[in-house]
Design a protein around this motif. Structure first.
Motif, PDB file in Angstrom:
ATOM      1  N   TYR A  27      45.478  36.210  31.341  1.00 52.01           N
ATOM      2  CA  TYR A  27      45.289  37.606  30.400  1.00 52.01           C
ATOM      3  C   TYR A  27      46.343  37.599  29.505  1.00 52.01           C
ATOM      4  CZ  TYR A  27      45.175  42.529  29.819  1.00 52.01           C
ATOM      5  OH  TYR A  27      45.300  43.912  29.418  1.00 52.01           O
ATOM      6  N   ARG A  35      50.669  44.821  27.142  1.00 50.19           N
ATOM      7  CA  ARG A  35      49.746  45.351  27.742  1.00 50.19           C
ATOM      8  C   ARG A  35      50.347  45.893  29.116  1.00 50.19           C
ATOM      9  NH1 ARG A  35      47.551  45.369  23.923  1.00 50.19           N
ATOM     10  NH2 ARG A  35      46.070  44.245  23.012  1.00 50.19           N
ATOM     11  N   LYS A  38      48.366  48.696  34.077  1.00 50.83           N
ATOM     12  CA  LYS A  38      47.025  49.471  34.255  1.00 50.83           C
ATOM     13  C   LYS A  38      45.939  48.696  33.633  1.00 50.83           C
ATOM     14  CE  LYS A  38      44.419  53.693  33.531  1.00 50.83           C
ATOM     15  NZ  LYS A  38      44.442  55.099  32.998  1.00 50.83           N
ATOM     16  N   ASP A  39      46.435  48.148  32.219  1.00 49.04           N
ATOM     17  CA  ASP A  39      45.404  47.397  31.551  1.00 49.04           C
ATOM     18  C   ASP A  39      44.875  45.932  32.442  1.00 49.04           C
ATOM     19  OD1 ASP A  39      45.621  48.942  29.354  1.00 49.04           O
ATOM     20  OD2 ASP A  39      47.106  47.870  28.482  1.00 49.04           O
ATOM     21  N   LEU A  41      45.298  45.559  35.711  1.00 46.41           N
ATOM     22  CA  LEU A  41      44.460  46.037  36.893  1.00 46.41           C
ATOM     23  C   LEU A  41      43.021  46.005  36.603  1.00 46.41           C
ATOM     24  CD1 LEU A  41      44.504  46.696  39.991  1.00 46.41           C
ATOM     25  CD2 LEU A  41      44.635  49.096  39.206  1.00 46.41           C
ATOM     26  N   GLN A  42      42.647  46.860  35.542  1.00 43.84           N
ATOM     27  CA  GLN A  42      41.320  46.850  34.927  1.00 43.84           C
ATOM     28  C   GLN A  42      40.760  45.544  34.717  1.00 43.84           C
ATOM     29  OE1 GLN A  42      41.787  49.722  31.800  1.00 43.84           O
ATOM     30  NE2 GLN A  42      41.553  51.466  32.977  1.00 43.84           N
ATOM     31  N   PHE A  43      41.422  44.634  34.155  1.00 38.89           N
ATOM     32  CA  PHE A  43      40.782  43.452  33.838  1.00 38.89           C
ATOM     33  C   PHE A  43      40.848  42.310  35.027  1.00 38.89           C
ATOM     34  CE2 PHE A  43      42.073  38.593  33.489  1.00 38.89           C
ATOM     35  CZ  PHE A  43      40.922  38.385  32.438  1.00 38.89           C
ATOM     36  N   GLU A  45      40.269  43.640  38.212  1.00 34.94           N
ATOM     37  CA  GLU A  45      39.310  44.174  39.318  1.00 34.94           C
ATOM     38  C   GLU A  45      38.105  43.718  39.548  1.00 34.94           C
ATOM     39  OE1 GLU A  45      39.751  48.533  38.259  1.00 34.94           O
ATOM     40  OE2 GLU A  45      40.709  48.694  40.311  1.00 34.94           O
ATOM     41  N   PRO A  46      37.239  43.495  38.370  1.00 33.44           N
ATOM     42  CA  PRO A  46      36.104  42.668  38.469  1.00 33.44           C
ATOM     43  C   PRO A  46      35.989  41.297  39.433  1.00 33.44           C
ATOM     44  CG  PRO A  46      36.155  43.435  36.290  1.00 33.44           C
ATOM     45  CD  PRO A  46      37.532  43.598  36.933  1.00 33.44           C
ATOM     46  N   PHE A  53      47.838  47.609  43.059  1.00 33.22           N
ATOM     47  CA  PHE A  53      48.928  48.030  41.977  1.00 33.22           C
ATOM     48  C   PHE A  53      50.157  47.156  42.607  1.00 33.22           C
ATOM     49  CE2 PHE A  53      47.261  51.681  39.348  1.00 33.22           C
ATOM     50  CZ  PHE A  53      47.590  50.951  38.117  1.00 33.22           C
TER      51      PHE A  53
END
Length: 137
Positions: A27, A35, A38-39, A41-43, A45-46, A53
């Motif tokens: 990433y 980054r 939070k950025d 984590l969003q990447f 999660e899927p 966290f």
């Protein structure tokens, strides 16, 4: 630094290689600039439903301690990017989107004379502002 170099550092320092760590490193290698956690984590999660966290911060801290990631503070929040290892340089950092641009000029050349009786062990120089894309938005 690329993903393979970062994983090599992990292995040399005695840390386990995991797919999650490889994905985190990939990433940052592919990100254009700094980054936030939070950025990341969003990447993640899927691919890793329920990732916490705590897991994100633990790995960010480890990668920072091993100099795999560099950190800076933007708008009161810590942001990270993959470490640069190619040559000595500094960065312009967009405060809005986190994009970075290398700056080859180093201000230390003019500062060392003023600190002639001090031992300099390192330095960090960053310029903050808005990139051309963020100036129009």
């Amino acid at each position: 630094m690329n993903t393979e170099e970062a994983l090599k550092v992990l292995k040399e320092k005695g840390y386990k290689y995991t797919k999650k760590r490889k994905d985190i490193l990939s990433y940052f290698v592919n990100a254009d600039g700094y980054r936030s956690a939070k950025d990341l984590l969003q990447f993640m999660e899927p691919s890793y439903p329920g990732i916490s966290f705590d897991t994100i911060y633990r790995n960010l801290h480890l990668f920072g301690r091993l100099s795999i990631l560099e950190a800076t503070e933007l708008n009161g929040e810590k942001h990270f990017r993959i470490s640069c290892v190619s040559h000595h340089h500094h960065h312009f950092i967009c405060k809005q989107c986190g994009v970075t641009k290398e700056i080859d000029t180093c201000p230390m050349e003019s500062v060392t004379g003023e600190l002639s009786n001090f031992v300099i062990e390192g330095h960090k120089f960053e310029i903050y502002g808005r990139c051309p894309a963020c100036q129009v938005s």
